[in-house]
Design a protein around this motif. Structure first.
Motif, mmCIF file in Angstrom:
data_model
loop_
_atom_site.group_PDB
_atom_site.id
_atom_site.type_symbol
_atom_site.label_atom_id
_atom_site.label_comp_id
_atom_site.label_asym_id
_atom_site.label_seq_id
_atom_site.Cartn_x
_atom_site.Cartn_y
_atom_site.Cartn_z
ATOM 1 N N SER A 19 -9.048 -3.932 4.995
ATOM 2 C CA SER A 19 -8.849 -4.275 3.463
ATOM 3 C C SER A 19 -7.535 -4.093 3.080
ATOM 4 N N GLY A 20 -7.062 -5.198 2.872
ATOM 5 C CA GLY A 20 -5.509 -5.417 2.308
ATOM 6 C C GLY A 20 -4.983 -6.441 2.756
ATOM 7 N N LYS B 162 7.887 -0.720 -11.126
ATOM 8 C CA LYS B 162 9.012 -0.132 -10.628
ATOM 9 C C LYS B 162 9.364 -0.602 -9.164
ATOM 10 N N SER B 163 8.540 -1.305 -8.519
ATOM 11 C CA SER B 163 8.751 -1.880 -7.466
ATOM 12 C C SER B 163 10.149 -2.873 -7.191
ATOM 13 N N ALA B 164 10.355 -3.134 -6.137
ATOM 14 C CA ALA B 164 11.360 -4.096 -5.569
ATOM 15 C C ALA B 164 10.868 -5.571 -5.659
ATOM 16 N N SER C 12 -2.774 -2.453 -2.407
ATOM 17 C CA SER C 12 -1.309 -2.771 -2.288
ATOM 18 C C SER C 12 -0.764 -1.823 -1.371
ATOM 19 N N LYS C 13 0.078 -2.043 -0.318
ATOM 20 C CA LYS C 13 0.801 -1.140 0.437
ATOM 21 C C LYS C 13 1.919 -0.523 -0.271
ATOM 22 N N ASP C 14 2.455 -1.296 -1.206
ATOM 23 C CA ASP C 14 3.986 -0.981 -1.858
ATOM 24 C C ASP C 14 3.612 -0.569 -3.213
ATOM 25 N N ARG D 274 -6.241 -0.169 4.941
ATOM 26 C CA ARG D 274 -5.499 -1.418 5.284
ATOM 27 C C ARG D 274 -5.222 -1.425 6.786
ATOM 28 N N TYR D 275 -5.572 -0.160 7.349
ATOM 29 C CA TYR D 275 -5.129 0.127 9.017
ATOM 30 C C TYR D 275 -6.313 0.376 10.034
ATOM 31 N N GLU D 276 -7.504 0.804 9.401
ATOM 32 C CA GLU D 276 -8.592 0.890 10.472
ATOM 33 C C GLU D 276 -9.902 0.625 9.498
#
Length: 265
Positions: free
Chosen positions: A13-14, A176-178, A220-222, A247-249
């Motif tokens: 999921s992601g 605040k993210s890029a 979201s990852k970020d 999002r990894y497993e």
């Protein structure tokens, strides 16, 4: 079959891939195949889930993180694919024609003893859908990639014993993210994704008393933090088990019952 429960799991999921499993003892469906065929098989095997029970694939929309492994998996197992005409037109591949079945808004589709209802959602895609899967009176919703909680979503959410619900970003972290300004606006602008706050508002205002499990999806990852989202929802859980879909497993498999009691195995 006297169907009283459903088995559910998130395989991933992601933004790097989405795939959700819902089934009973005899049959199952997948909602989206945004990871490779091989990875889908590996994760299901680790969970003790059989691809032989999967009888159909339902596609929410055409973005790559939802369809990456679709063609290979559908062809290998000769699985019917339920997809909207708009979604299919937006895909950059040629799905075998005999596997294609078109979705219609609020149409009920029977897959063995499973009943799947698809309905239109708000997202920046061509004719995107959310889904509710039922076995008897037990219902599980798959509600991700949503810009706003529309009336249809609220109606179906109120009937679910469990749901996969998007909690994509935290407002402060996104600000605040890029990320460039246009992307921030796309994510938060009403046709992108649900924030923690919007998802929590939906949950706290419309959670049915019998909802036993909520799987927070598409983080979201970020721009989000699993621990942050988990804590926010646990504060208002009122007995609902809150799980973050990774999002990894894969998650574990959860058993969803029609009564208030539910268990995992």
């Amino acid at each position: 079959m006297d169907c009283k429960h459903l088995f559910i799991a998130s395989l991933n999921s992601g933004s790097n891939g989405n795939c959700y499993y819902v089934g009973n003892e005899r049959e199952a469906i997948l909602v989206d195949v945004g990871i490779s065929c091989r990875e889908t098989e590996k994760r299901m095997f680790r969970l003790g889930l059989s691809m032989q029970k999967v009888k159909a694939i339902f596609i929410s929309h055409e973005h790559t993180d939802h369809v990456k492994g679709l063609c290979t998996l559908a062809a290998k197992y000769n699985l019917p694919v339920y997809i909207s005409p708009g979604t299919l037109s937006g895909c950059r591949f040629n799905l075998r024609e005999e596997l294609i079945n078109y979705l219609n808004n609020n149409e009920t589709i029977q897959i063995g003893s499973l009943t799947v209802t698809g309905f239109l959602k708000i997202h920046d895609a061509s004719e995107p859908y959310s889904f509710v899967v039922a076995c008897g009176e037990t219902k599980v919703g798959v509600f991700t990639d949503i810009g706003e909680a529309c009336d249809q979503l609220i109606f179906h959410f109120r009937q679910c014993h469990a749901a996969f619900l998007e909690a994509n970003y935290d407002d402060a972290l996104l600000e605040k993210s890029a990320y460039p300004y246009f992307l921030k606006k796309r994510i938060s602008g009403g046709k992108g994704h649900l924030s923690n706050k919007k998802a929590l508002d939906l949950f706290s205002s419309h959670r049915p008393a019998f909802m036993t499990h909520l799987l927070l999806a598409h983080l979201s990852k970020d721009n989000n933090c699993p621990d942050l989202a988990l804590e926010l929802f646990r504060q208002q859980a009122n007995g609902t088990e809150i799980i973050v879909a990774s999002r990894y497993e894969e998650t574990q498999v959860y058993t969803i019952f029609e009564p208030a009691a539910a268990h995992s195995f």
